[in-house]
Structure formats: structure tokens, C-alpha cells
Design a protein around this motif. Structure first.
Motif, PDB file in Angstrom:
ATOM      1  N   ALA A   7      62.477  47.353 -93.120  1.00 24.50           N
ATOM      2  CA  ALA A   7      62.373  45.903 -93.203  1.00 24.50           C
ATOM      3  C   ALA A   7      63.613  45.245 -92.619  1.00 24.50           C
ATOM      4  O   ALA A   7      63.530  44.234 -91.900  1.00 24.50           O
ATOM      5  CB  ALA A   7      62.169  45.474 -94.661  1.00 24.50           C
ATOM      6  N   SER A  10      63.457  45.230 -88.964  1.00 27.02           N
ATOM      7  CA  SER A  10      62.522  44.216 -88.464  1.00 27.02           C
ATOM      8  C   SER A  10      63.169  42.840 -88.451  1.00 27.02           C
ATOM      9  O   SER A  10      63.033  42.073 -87.502  1.00 27.02           O
ATOM     10  CB  SER A  10      61.264  44.200 -89.330  1.00 27.02           C
ATOM     11  OG  SER A  10      60.386  43.202 -88.892  1.00 27.02           O
ATOM     12  N   ILE A  11      63.936  42.526 -89.532  1.00 23.79           N
ATOM     13  CA  ILE A  11      64.600  41.228 -89.599  1.00 23.79           C
ATOM     14  C   ILE A  11      65.615  41.092 -88.482  1.00 23.79           C
ATOM     15  O   ILE A  11      65.680  40.071 -87.771  1.00 23.79           O
ATOM     16  CB  ILE A  11      65.282  41.058 -90.974  1.00 23.79           C
ATOM     17  CG1 ILE A  11      64.219  41.041 -92.089  1.00 23.79           C
ATOM     18  CG2 ILE A  11      66.105  39.779 -91.023  1.00 23.79           C
ATOM     19  CD1 ILE A  11      64.805  41.087 -93.485  1.00 23.79           C
ATOM     20  N   TYR A 239      58.547  41.916 -93.063  1.00 21.16           N
ATOM     21  CA  TYR A 239      59.540  41.479 -94.025  1.00 21.16           C
ATOM     22  C   TYR A 239      59.053  40.178 -94.663  1.00 21.16           C
ATOM     23  O   TYR A 239      58.229  39.464 -94.090  1.00 21.16           O
ATOM     24  CB  TYR A 239      60.905  41.275 -93.361  1.00 21.16           C
ATOM     25  CG  TYR A 239      60.977  40.042 -92.489  1.00 21.16           C
ATOM     26  CD1 TYR A 239      61.485  38.851 -92.980  1.00 21.16           C
ATOM     27  CD2 TYR A 239      60.532  40.078 -91.177  1.00 21.16           C
ATOM     28  CE1 TYR A 239      61.546  37.717 -92.179  1.00 21.16           C
ATOM     29  CE2 TYR A 239      60.577  38.961 -90.373  1.00 21.16           C
ATOM     30  CZ  TYR A 239      61.092  37.777 -90.879  1.00 21.16           C
ATOM     31  OH  TYR A 239      61.144  36.658 -90.103  1.00 21.16           O
TER      32      TYR A 239
END
Length: 672
Positions: A7, A10-11, A239
Motif C-alpha cells: 500500500a 502504491s501511495i 490504498y
């Protein structure tokens, strides 16, 4: 304390690549302009100036109008369901400045912005109708899904379907939902859906599913993205990008993955904008005028909308669950909208308003017309007649099934139209029409030489094998026949008409129905007599079709010179006597390859055996057709049946002259 590195990655990816999820989508419509200092312009500026404070103070959604006649301005403003009042005010205020700067004198414009808010104004009422379902604004994260994409798609599709249903089931003041699903122990999928609350349940559902379908076509396999339309918004990521509401959030589920939906609601009230005492009389008159307009409009479109809503209910799965054995279950296949909507006026122009000269044929569904689009592309338009014996369930079945099936031996669905009282399906055009025309029309069989027929047999077998074994869904066609095999410009076969088809689970082998549908002459005995259908009932239909292709004769209504006899038993008698070539269509004598013909007859007879367990699977059929080394088993004598009458075939004595002229089997009786 642990960190979800997937996550976090991804952010960071979003921050680094600058995904366009926070950028604005703005459109100035070409529906007319107003001059500087005009009454319409003043009304527009006045009502837009009042929106930020009113929308943010009243829960995030507002519709209002001001003015009279041609100077009347309609507005709609909405903030995302998790926006704070301050966020809502800031977003709406900035969006209005963008609209005025970019559309200085246009009478209609709209914009989505940032953590989305939505502002739309126009010189006509647009409430309650999905706006501009053409090409939407969309964006995606450039990172790709790196884990098992097939398993990921299953979880993703289930989550999207649930969030769509939750959002569309919202109130008249908020149609908004969020949800999340566990894909692995450390990886979650997050989704958000929202419609303008003036939309009906069906229209919201339709808008969101169109957006999901568009995303899958443009951005499948990416790690997050969005699609925004004038009437609905869809976003997902790996996310949490929205603010959850703890009071309405359900606990998440552990793997095996299932979507865990959070449905957030706010109780907002529709209000009228207070613009001061000087405008009170004008607003009162505007409201009276608006009420009168809506009453008039409702009366004029009630019939059309009633039909459209019923059809949308079917397509989206909002159909009563009575008669569960015959109603198509949405949960078995997930999403349904994977095809574009085509406007009615385009199809009317393409078919010259469905004139008789463009009519290709007539079926239980209704007539089929040839059409030519403005770019010269030829299409076939299937039109549901109001007296159709198949009806809306079969329409829904075909839309939902064929939109998901992609194979070179299946006809391709290009789109659909649900306007006014019309229910239309648009297919790729098959210039050579259907196989039955070539087999049974006295002037055309000579064009189908043996090699072409053999290719049609093999192609049809591959199409049925795909339905049974290779597609994501296990499909039983239930109405395979010569008229449902279409031929393209190279005489390649494409199976059509999925109105009777049924979906099986991966571990399901057969089912039972009280509603026997299909065409007598192609029905397997167990289906015609007991309502039992399976992949083996399709195999039976294929066997009948194969023998028809070889002989050029219809099984339904086949008669030998003196005694009525089915094509199946006639073929078996010839083959068992070593006279199989006598079955061959006279037009094939010169072009035939005897070994291939005899092998096909033997395979056809295997497919029409009485016991379903004795019939081969379609993968076995395809293998036997494509190989010269595989040994084809010997078939047993087929059942002799016509329609619902069935009996074991009897070898007649030379003195027997008992015949049926009404397509009903009569068995010889012997004394005991």
C-alpha cells in the motif's frame, strides 16, 4: 506495529507519477450562448455565486433554478460524500471560478474538480437523467498489477458490483458508497462510487456500470484509477483514499477474499436558494413553472420510462427472484455492462427507420435489420417486438452473456439501445446470413462445397467447446440449430442467439427446468421429455446439425419415401450397412472426401445417442474432427423421436406399411 509496504508503494507511486485524480474535468456545451449583461448571464452569475455556501451548509447536494422562460437557469451542485463542509465550500467555489473563466458565455457547462465536487448549470432541465454517456474523463495509476491478475479480477469485480448496488440504492439526497475487500492478508482493494442523487436507482446503477466497463476497456491491469461522468463518479485504488465513517463501516473480512462494503449516508434536504426579498416573487414563479414542467414531462414520458426502467431492472439484476429456476442470477457472473449504448436516432438512420427493404429475417425475438452507420460500417440490428414470445428475460440473458463471450466462432455484440419503447441489440453484420439458407434453399446448396461444410462443422464445434469448457462461464446454449449459425464474408461460422442460454457453475453438470425452450428436432430426448439439460444436450443438438450439414436435409420434418423417419435413424441405418455415403447431399458428390464424410457421420451419430453419458464432450469432438489418427468409437442406435414423442426405432419388415404423416411416432405392435 507493521507497515503495509504494498500500500505504501502504491501511495508513493501516486505522488511520484502525478496521477490525474485531482485534476478537473470541465466541459462547455454547444447549446447556445448569451451576450454580456443579458438577463440569462446575470441569473447565471447570481445563482452560481450562492452555491458554495448553500451546498456546504446543506449536506453537499443542491438543485435550484432562477429566472423565467428562456432566461431560466438550472443548477446542480454536489460534493463527494466524505467531504467536510469546508472542503465542499472550497471545491465548489473553485469549480465555479473555473466554469466562468473557461465558459464565459456558454448557456450550459459542467465540471468535476479535485476531491470531487460537481457543478452543472444549463438553460434546460437536466435533473433525473444520466448526462452525456459518451466518452468519459478517466485516469489511472501507471503501475501495473503484479500479482495473480485472474484472481485479483474476481475479487475486484465482486467488490465493484457490491459498491455499485449500495450507491444506487441510496436516498434521494445521497447516492454514495465506499467499500473494501481483502485480496491477500496484506493487500486490500478500496472503491468509491457516487451518483448525483436526482438519478433513479436504475439510472445510477446504469451510469456506474457503464463507467466500470469503460475503465476495464481502457485501464485493465493498472493499480488504481477513476472514471468521472456528468452524473456519476467511480474510483478505486490499493490504498485508502477516502475518509471512512466509523458509525457506518462494517468490519472487514479475512481471506478468502470477499468485499467488505462501507455504505455511508447523510441526511440532506433539498432546498431553495434564498437570494433576498427582491427575488422571492421570481423564485416562487420559477418553482410553480418547474412543477408544471415536471408534471407535463412525466405524463409525456411515463410510458417510455416505464418500459426502460423495467428493462434496466432486468439488465442490472433488479428483477424479482421468484421462479428462481428460470431467472438469470447476476451473482454468478458479476458485472453486466461491457458493451456501449447506441442512440436510437443513429440506429434509425442506419436502418432507414427499420424499413422492410433492410429486413434480414424474423425470429422469436423479433425482426433483424441490416444497417449502415455513418462511417460505412455494416451492422445487424435485432429488434425486440412488443409481442415477442421470448420477452425481456431472454433479452437480458443475451445482453449479459454475449457481452462477456469473445471467440472467433461466436457472433460479436457491438452495443444496445434502450430508448422510448425500443429494445435493440446491435451485432456485427454477417453478409452470408445463416447456415440454414445455404443448406435448405434449393438455389444455394451448391455454393457449400464439402471443404466449406467441413470448416463450418469444425468452427461450430470449437464455438460450442468454448462455451462449455474454455470461457470464464460455462454456458449451455440450448438452441443450437442451423438458423443460429451465421456466416461471415469468408463463410466462417459464428454461433448466435443466446436468449435461451443458461449458466452453469464450474462443478455443475446438469439442471432441470419446467420450461422447455428451444426447437423440436434439435432437442435431446432427456430435455424434451424431462426438462433435463446439460452440456450433453448441446452435444446432441450439434450432432443433429452435423448430420443436416452432410445431408442437406432438415431433421425436423424429415420423411423417407414411404414411412416417416427421423434423419438420425435414417443416417444410422445407412452407416451401419456400410452405405454412409448415400446420406451425402447430392451437391457434394464431386467435392467430397469420403474418409472425412464417413468420419463426420460417425461423430454425428455418437453425439445423438440416447444416453447422455454415451455422448462425447465437445473437446473430444473437436479432437476427433481435427485428427486422422484418433480412433472414433462405434455409435449405438439413436432414439427415434419427434418433439415430445419418443420411442426406440424399429427395423420395419418389408411388409410393414404403417407410417406417420403428422410427425408423430407410431410403433409397430406385435401380438403376445
Amino acid at each position: 506495529m507493521w507497515v503495509n509496504f504494498t500500500a505504501l508503494s502504491s501511495i508513493l507511486s501516486h505522488l511520484l507519477i502525478g496521477i490525474t485524480l485531482i485534476e478537473a474535468f470541465l466541459k462547455c456545451y454547444d447549446t447556445g450562448n448569451f451576450s454580456t449583461n443579458s438577463t440569462y448571464g446575470k441569473n447565471r452569475d447570481l445563482i452560481l455565486a450562492s452555491l458554495p455556501s448553500n451546498v456546504s451548509a446543506k449536506g453537499g447536494f443542491l438543485t435550484a433554478s432562477i429566472g423565467q422562460n428562456s432566461d431560466k437557469v438550472y443548477t446542480l451542485a454536489m460534493c463527494r460524500g466524505d467531504s467536510t463542509p469546508d472542503d465542499c465550500y472550497t471545491c465548489v467555489n473553485s469549480t465555479i471560478h473555473d466554469l466562468i473563466a473557461n465558459c464565459p458565455n456558454q448557456k450550459e457547462a459542467l465540471a468535476w474538480r479535485g476531491k470531487p465536487c460537481h457543478v452543472h448549470y444549463a438553460n434546460h432541465s437536466f435533473y433525473g437523467t444520466p448526462q452525456d454517456l459518451g466518452v468519459p474523463d478517466a485516469g489511472y495509476n501507471t503501475g501495473d498489477i503484479t500479482f495473480n491478475l485472474t484472481e485479483f479480477d474476481t475479487v475486484w469485480e465482486s467488490l465493484m458490483d457490491t459498491v455499485v448496488r449500495n450507491a444506487s440504492n441510496g436516498s434521494s439526497t445521497l447516492k454514495y458508497a465506499t467499500g473494501e475487500a481483502d485480496f491477500t492478508i496484506t493487500q486490500r482493494i478500496y472503491a468509491l462510487m457516487q451518483c448525483t442523487p436526482d438519478l433513479s436507482h436504475q439510472s445510477c446503477d446504469f451510469c456506474l456500470r457503464q463507467s466500470i466497463s469503460y475503465y476495464e476497456r481502457c485501464c485493465h491491469g493498472k493499480q488504481g484509477g477513476y472514471v468521472q461522468r456528468p452524473s456519476c463518479y467511480f474510483q478505486w485504488d490499493l490504498y485508502p483514499f477516502y475518509t471512512p465513517n466509523a458509525s457506518t463501516t462494517a468490519p472487514s473480512l479475512s481471506p478468502p477474499p470477499r468485499p467488505d462494503i462501507k455504505h455511508e449516508t447523510k441526511q440532506n434536504k433539498s432546498i431553495r436558494i434564498r437570494l433576498g426579498a427582491s427575488l422571492s416573487a421570481t423564485l416562487g414563479l420559477a418553482l410553480v413553472s418547474a412543477c408544471g414542467f415536471f408534471i407535463w414531462r412525466r405524463r409525456n414520458v411515463q410510458e417510455d420510462k416505464g418500459q426502460e426502467v423495467r428493462l434496466l431492472d432486468l439488465v442490472m439484476g433488479s428483477v424479482p427472484r421468484g421462479n428462481s429456476s428460470e431467472i438469470f442470477h447476476l451473482q454468478n457472473i458479476g458485472r453486466s455492462q461491457e458493451f456501449p449504448s447506441i442512440q436510437l436516432n443513429i440506429l434509425q438512420a442506419a436502418t432507414n427507420n427499420f424499413c422492410d427493404e433492410n429486413k434480414l429475417g424474423q425470429g422469436g425475438f423479433g425482426p433483424v435489420y441490416k444497417g449502415t452507420l455513418a462511417d460505412g460500417k455494416e451492422i445487424a440490428v435485432k429488434r425486440l417486438s412488443r409481442t415477442s414470445g421470448q420477452g425481456l428475460l431472454e433479452f437480458k440473458n443475451e445482453v449479459m452473456l454475449i457481452a462477456k463471450l469473445q471467440h472467433r466462432n461466436l457472433v460479436r455484440l457491438l452495443g444496445s439501445c434502450l430508448e422510448k419503447n425500443e429494445k435493440l441489440l446491435v451485432y456485427e453484420f454477417m453478409p452470408n446470413k445463416s447456415l440454414d439458407m445455404f443448406l435448405f434453399d434449393s438455389s444455394l446448396p451448391a455454393q457449400l462445397v464439402w471443404q466449406k461444410r467441413f470448416n463450418i462443422i469444425k468452427g461450430t464445434a470449437r464455438g460450442i467447446m468454448y462455451l462449455h469448457e474454455d470461457s470464464r462461464l460455462r454456458i449451455i446454449h440450448r438452441d443450437l440449430k442451423a438458423s443460429n449459425v451465421l456466416l461471415d464474408h469468408e463463410m466462417n461460422p459464428k454461433i448466435s442467439d443466446f436468449g435461451m442460454a443458461k449458466i452453469f457453475g464450474q462443478d455443475q453438470n446438469e439442471a432441470n427446468t419446467n420450461r422447455v425452450v428451444g426447437t423440436y428436432g434439435y432437442m435431446a430426448p432427456e430435455y424434451a421429455m424431462e426438462g433435463l439439460f446439460s452440456v450433453k444436450s448441446d452435444v446432441f443438438s450439434f450432432g443433429v446439425l452435423l448430420l443436416e450439414i452432410i445431408s442437406g436435409k432438415r431433421n425436423n420434418g424429415f420423411h423417407l419415401s414411404e414411412c416417416g423417419e427421423s434423419l438420425l435413424t435414417f443416417a444410422w441405418k445407412l452407416w451401419s450397412k456400410g452405405e454412409g455415403m448415400e446420406l451425402l447431399d447430392k451437391h457434394l458428390v464431386e467435392s467430397s472426401v469420403p474418409n472425412e464424410v464417413l468420419k463426420c457421420i460417425q461423430i454425428g451419430l455418437l453425439c445423438v445417442q440416447s444416453d447422455p453419458a454415451d455422448r462425447p464432450t465437445m473437446s473430444t469432438v473437436v479432437a476427433m474432427l481435427g485428427s486422422d489418427t484418433i480412433t472414433v468409437p462405434l455409435p449405438a442406435k439413436p432414439a427415434f423421436y419427434v418433439g415430445r414423442f419418443i420411442a426406440e426405432s424399429v427395423e420395419p419388415n418389408s411388409s410393414d406399411k404403417i407410417c406417420s404423416i403428422n410427425e408423430v411416432t407410431i410403433s409397430n405392435m406385435s401380438p403376445r
